[in-house]
Design a protein around this motif. Structure first.
Motif: not given
Length: 167
Positions: A46-55
């Motif tokens: 819903q438009g909110k970043i829940l988590k960011t991962y290094r790829i």
């Protein structure tokens, strides 16, 4: 006063972190955004970043994938259209590359666009520890996360989820 502000900021930080991790268990992701230039993948609800991962990505991360074997990760809008539990790289989500635009471009250039682009886990042949391996682009054009991260993603992403891959 500074002491109170510091403690309020610390409390907010703890609550935000707890909320974001708790929410991963409680929601299904509705958008995945990959930013190739920052080697990051964000999962959103819903438009909110829940988590960011290094790829990690293909050996040639700059530019859009044009043809099979070019070691590039595609750019554009796609769908995570199915899960593959028995992937050679632990588990994987298939990315719907090539889309119609990719196919038209390849046809105009007289080349094959390639395919079978995935978000997947670790390389089982790597001698590097998982977090160290994530510092290098080593795939053939796919997007890699650690196996632990793949387990987390496996629970929160369903087939049909859109993915945007940005330069």
């Amino acid at each position: 006063m500074r002491h109170i502000c510091y403690h309020l900021m610390l409390l907010c930080s703890i609550l935000f972190t707890s909320y974001s991790f708790a929410s991963l268990k409680d929601v299904k992701i509705d958008l995945v955004i990959v930013n190739k230039s920052s080697s990051s993948m964000k999962v959103m609800h819903q438009g909110k970043i829940l988590k960011t991962y290094r790829i990690a990505m293909g050996d040639v991360p700059k530019g859009h994938k044009l043809t099979e074997g070019d070691q590039r990760t595609p750019q554009g809008r796609y769908i995570l259209d199915y899960k593959k539990a028995d992937s050679a790289f632990y588990r994987s989500f298939h990315i719907s590359y090539p889309n119609d635009e990719d196919k038209l471009r390849a046809k105009a250039l007289g080349i094959s666009p390639g395919g079978f682009i995935m978000i997947h886990g670790e390389n089982p042949q790597s001698a590097l520890p998982p977090l160290e391996a994530q510092k290098y682009n080593w795939t053939n054009g796919c997007i890699a996360v650690t196996n632990k991260e793949m387990d987390e993603l496996w629970q929160i992403i369903e087939p049909g989820t859109p993915i945007e891959i940005w330069p």
